[in-house]
Scaffold this motif. Structure first.
Motif, mmCIF file in Angstrom:
data_model
loop_
_atom_site.group_PDB
_atom_site.id
_atom_site.type_symbol
_atom_site.label_atom_id
_atom_site.label_comp_id
_atom_site.label_asym_id
_atom_site.label_seq_id
_atom_site.Cartn_x
_atom_site.Cartn_y
_atom_site.Cartn_z
ATOM 1 N N THR A 156 0.836 -1.192 0.000
ATOM 2 C CA THR A 156 0.000 0.000 0.000
ATOM 3 C C THR A 156 0.873 1.245 0.000
ATOM 4 O O THR A 156 1.778 1.379 0.835
ATOM 5 C CB THR A 156 -0.938 0.017 1.217
ATOM 6 N N THR A 167 -3.661 0.248 -2.869
ATOM 7 C CA THR A 167 -3.018 -1.058 -2.773
ATOM 8 C C THR A 167 -2.636 -1.523 -4.180
ATOM 9 O O THR A 167 -3.504 -1.671 -5.045
ATOM 10 C CB THR A 167 -3.954 -2.083 -2.112
ATOM 11 N N SER A 277 -7.275 -4.810 -6.289
ATOM 12 C CA SER A 277 -6.123 -3.916 -6.159
ATOM 13 C C SER A 277 -6.346 -2.692 -7.029
ATOM 14 O O SER A 277 -7.151 -2.692 -7.962
ATOM 15 C CB SER A 277 -4.837 -4.629 -6.567
#
Length: 495
Positions: A156, A167, A277
């Motif tokens: 992150t 992330t 993500s």
């Protein structure tokens, strides 16, 4: 500065070009602690009980709760690494979207085929695959994930002013760092954090088509222009893609590690297996990668320790010093065979199983060449290297019943009737006279207790590059010293 939206006509044209190129490329592709140690003058030829790992069968599958790493020094320039789909990751909440092991291995195979295609073109002098992703240190915690066609790890970072946490999958085989951006002119996949909005940042700027930075995209992907603003387009081996603007922004790794004017891709049209993500952190050797852009601070030096399971944590650390990597390191030179590519090449000189060096001719590895890759899950070996490895492993495991193959893994065991299992130690020899003993978790891949497999696979062709994958790197300290032209391995720095 707000980003002008991409026109739908341009995006359609750009993606049509990508799809066409992909078709062309497809048709043309053919001991508890593992550590590196100085090579012994003589390798013991004897008994297996000196060269084995014994584990409880119940420990082969990851826990359902997070067990943070209790090992490793405090690192100033470091990020926490976690398995993307494990309980240590906040992306794990939507279990319905967690891929199966079969899907992870299928995506891994797609990545490997893409790498083989890219490298064959690069080494043939064609400048590489026009669709390969552009690549871009501080210590960042890393997590495991399955995206970009493979099982990867995530960290992150902060982007923009004020900072927004995102992330990202980190990948030593990718060049450009990118994230999804508003407005999504055609499509954006679902991610956990809010999509980055460049209009809400005080430090965002687009890169012009006439800039040197835009021209560097030529080595990574076909650039384009929209109202004199530089565009990028990335197509991955599994047909995932990201298209958008090349931009500059403030990137924050840690409170004391902040980078102004960091070049990244602001993707307004993104699709694929990124599963929660926000994008990707590129750690390859391309000028646009994070490693190259952060070189004035970190000196082309970074390291990581991948967690042993999806329920534990590791780290991704940038820079060198007392708070950096382990002092117990052994280095092998980066292979000159891959100096003109984005990949980190290594020269494998041999493999040992249970202390015995396998009879593999030196030409087997010199013909294929080898790279190390954080994004490839299962290590791939030339057929003439994989066959003796499989034979030796099966001999050492003959007291356990073989069971059906699992996807690309052809040596699997049913351990449901056993409380403990004893695996032979596997070690790799590299140029520079070092042996790297794999950690116990770097030997097997467990889909379930009734199907625990040898975590290696053979390539189709002798000329296909060998890839040292992330399962084999688990729990080792892996150090990339680009200024010194070498990669190092050290005692496990995470558990």
């Amino acid at each position: 500065m707000a980003t002008p939206p991409l026109s739908s006509s341009f995006l359609s044209f750009f993606l049509l070009i990508i799809s066409t190129l992909v078709l062309i490329l497809s048709s043309s592709s053919s001991n508890k602690l593992g550590f590196a140690f100085a090579r012994r003058e003589k390798i013991e030829s004897n008994p297996l009980h000196h060269h084995t790992h014994t584990l409880q069968v119940s420990s082969l599958l990851p826990s359902t709760t997070c067990g943070p790493s209790s090992k490793g020094p405090k690192r100033k320039s470091s990020l926490k690494v976690v398995h993307k789909y494990g309980p240590c990751s906040h992306l794990h909440e939507d279990k319905a979207k967690t891929p199966t092991h079969a899907e992870i291995l299928q995506h891994d195979e797609a990545r490997v085929k893409s790498i083989h295609s890219r490298l064959s073109k690069m080494l043939a002098g064609s400048g590489g695959d026009d669709l390969r992703d552009v690549e871009a240190s501080a210590d960042i915690p890393a997590k495991t994930g399955s995206t970009i066609g493979s099982g990867n790890y995530v960290v992150t970072v902060g982007l923009g002013t004020p900072k927004k946490d995102l992330t990202l999958v980190f990948d030593t085989g990718s060049d450009v760092t990118w994230t999804q951006c508003e407005p999504c002119t055609q499509t954006c996949y679902k991610q956990k954090e809010p999509i980055f909005n460049p209009s809400a940042s005080n430090t965002y700027t687009n890169v012009t088509c006439s800039s040197n930075s835009c021209s560097q995209l030529n080595s990574a992907t076909a650039p384009g222009c929209s109202d004199s603003t530089c565009l990028y387009g990335i197509q991955y081996g599994d047909q995932s893609f990201s298209v958008g603007f090349l931009a500059q922004e403030t990137l924050t790794l840690t409170p004391t590690d902040v980078f102004d004017n960091f070049l990244f891709g602001c993707g307004e049209n993104n699709k694929g297996l990124f599963a929660g993500s926000a994008g990707l952190l590129g750690l390859a050797r391309n000028p646009l990668s994070f490693v190259q852009q952060s070189a004035p601070k970190y000196g082309h030096y970074f390291s990581y320790c991948l967690p042993s399971t999806s329920s534990s944590t590791g780290h991704l650390t940038f820079g060198k010093g007392s708070d950096g990597a382990s002092n117990v390191l052994n280095f092998t030179p980066l292979s000159k065979s891959f100096s003109g590519t984005s990949f980190y090449g290594l020269d494998i000189t041999g493999i040992s199983v249970a202390g015995r060096r396998l009879a593999i001719a030196a030409s087997v590895f010199s013909t294929s060449g080898s790279i190390i890759d954080s994004g490839t899950v299962i290590t791939r070996l030339p057929p003439a290297a994989y066959s003796p490895l499989r034979t030796a492993f099966r001999e050492a495991m003959k007291e356990y019943p073989l069971t059906d193959a699992y996807e690309i893994l052809d040596t699997c065991y049913d351990l449901t009737s056993f409380d403990d299992v004893t695996f032979p130690v596997i070690s790799f020899s590299f140029s520079g006279g070092i042996d790297v003993e794999l950690d116990e978790v770097g030997v097997y891949y467990a889909e379930k207790i009734s199907q625990v497999c040898l975590a290696f696979a053979g390539n189709s062709e002798a000329s296909d590059v060998a890839i040292f994958g992330n399962v084999q790197q688990r729990r080792l300290e892996v150090v990339y010293d680009l200024a010194g032209g070498r990669v190092g391995f050290g005692p496990a720095s995470c558990t």
